[in-house]
Design a protein around this motif. Structure first.
Motif, short mmCIF file in Angstrom:
data_model
loop_
_atom_site.label_atom_id
_atom_site.label_comp_id
_atom_site.label_asym_id
_atom_site.label_seq_id
_atom_site.Cartn_x
_atom_site.Cartn_y
_atom_site.Cartn_z
N ARG A 155 3.53 8.14 -11.31
CA ARG A 155 3.08 8.78 -10.06
C ARG A 155 3.30 7.67 -9.11
NH1 ARG A 155 -2.67 9.79 -12.46
NH2 ARG A 155 -1.72 10.34 -14.35
N PRO A 156 3.30 8.19 -7.63
CA PRO A 156 3.81 7.44 -6.60
C PRO A 156 2.94 5.97 -6.57
CG PRO A 156 3.95 9.57 -5.81
CD PRO A 156 3.41 9.55 -7.09
N TRP A 157 1.57 6.04 -6.70
CA TRP A 157 0.69 5.22 -6.71
C TRP A 157 0.84 4.15 -7.82
CZ3 TRP A 157 -2.96 3.85 -10.35
CH2 TRP A 157 -3.50 4.72 -11.07
N GLU A 158 1.24 4.72 -8.91
CA GLU A 158 1.63 3.90 -10.10
C GLU A 158 2.72 3.11 -9.94
OE1 GLU A 158 -0.51 6.30 -13.65
OE2 GLU A 158 1.65 6.93 -12.99
N ALA A 159 3.80 3.42 -9.47
CA ALA A 159 4.96 3.15 -9.10
C ALA A 159 4.91 1.80 -8.22
CB ALA A 159 6.03 4.06 -8.60
N ALA A 160 3.96 2.28 -7.14
CA ALA A 160 3.71 1.24 -5.88
C ALA A 160 3.09 0.16 -6.53
CB ALA A 160 3.01 1.77 -4.99
N LEU A 161 1.92 0.20 -7.66
CA LEU A 161 1.11 -0.86 -8.14
C LEU A 161 2.01 -1.88 -8.94
CD1 LEU A 161 -1.59 -2.38 -8.48
CD2 LEU A 161 -2.07 -0.58 -10.07
N LEU A 162 3.12 -1.20 -9.75
CA LEU A 162 3.82 -1.76 -10.74
C LEU A 162 4.79 -2.50 -9.97
CD1 LEU A 162 4.63 -2.21 -13.71
CD2 LEU A 162 6.04 -0.12 -13.51
N ALA A 163 5.28 -2.02 -8.96
CA ALA A 163 6.36 -2.84 -8.17
C ALA A 163 5.54 -3.74 -7.78
CB ALA A 163 6.87 -2.02 -7.22
N TRP A 164 4.55 -3.79 -7.05
CA TRP A 164 3.63 -5.06 -6.38
C TRP A 164 3.67 -5.92 -7.29
CZ3 TRP A 164 -1.03 -7.04 -7.45
CH2 TRP A 164 -1.35 -8.25 -6.62
N ALA A 165 3.27 -5.74 -8.69
CA ALA A 165 2.72 -6.87 -9.79
C ALA A 165 4.24 -7.38 -10.32
CB ALA A 165 2.35 -6.16 -10.56
N VAL A 166 5.29 -6.61 -10.19
CA VAL A 166 6.47 -7.63 -10.63
C VAL A 166 6.83 -8.27 -9.48
CG1 VAL A 166 8.96 -6.99 -11.24
CG2 VAL A 166 7.16 -5.67 -12.28
N SER A 167 6.99 -7.88 -8.32
CA SER A 167 7.20 -8.48 -7.18
C SER A 167 6.45 -9.88 -7.10
CB SER A 167 7.05 -7.85 -5.84
OG SER A 167 7.33 -8.73 -4.72
N ALA A 168 4.93 -9.71 -7.35
CA ALA A 168 4.08 -11.12 -7.35
C ALA A 168 4.57 -12.05 -8.43
CB ALA A 168 2.68 -10.69 -7.67
N LEU A 169 5.00 -11.40 -9.57
CA LEU A 169 5.40 -12.26 -10.64
C LEU A 169 6.56 -12.85 -10.45
CD1 LEU A 169 4.46 -10.08 -13.88
CD2 LEU A 169 3.79 -12.10 -13.17
N VAL A 170 7.64 -12.38 -9.92
CA VAL A 170 9.11 -12.76 -9.37
C VAL A 170 8.75 -13.96 -8.28
CG1 VAL A 170 11.14 -12.48 -8.43
CG2 VAL A 170 10.30 -11.04 -10.03
N SER A 171 7.86 -13.85 -7.45
CA SER A 171 7.55 -14.65 -6.40
C SER A 171 7.11 -16.12 -7.00
CB SER A 171 6.64 -14.17 -5.49
OG SER A 171 7.16 -13.12 -4.64
#
Length: 51
Positions: free
Chosen positions: A29-45
């Motif tokens: 779902r859009p909110w799940e995709a956004a949450l997952l993308a945020w988490a991966v971005s934070a891990l990469v950072s």
């Protein structure tokens, strides 16, 4: 600018975009995709900061 800052400036947004696109293609779902993308971005950072 430190090298890690310039790498993070490129890596985190790319990770966010690629993760969000992958999640949307795989039926999240859009909110799940956004949450997952945020988490991966934070891990990469965080990983780049440890370089």
């Amino acid at each position: 600018m430190k090298r890690s800052a310039s790498v993070m400036a490129l890596a985190a947004p790319c990770a966010h975009l690629l993760t969000r696109q992958w999640a949307q293609r795989n039926g999240y779902r859009p909110w799940e995709a956004a949450l997952l993308a945020w988490a991966v971005s934070a891990l990469v950072s965080a990983a780049v900061l440890r370089l």
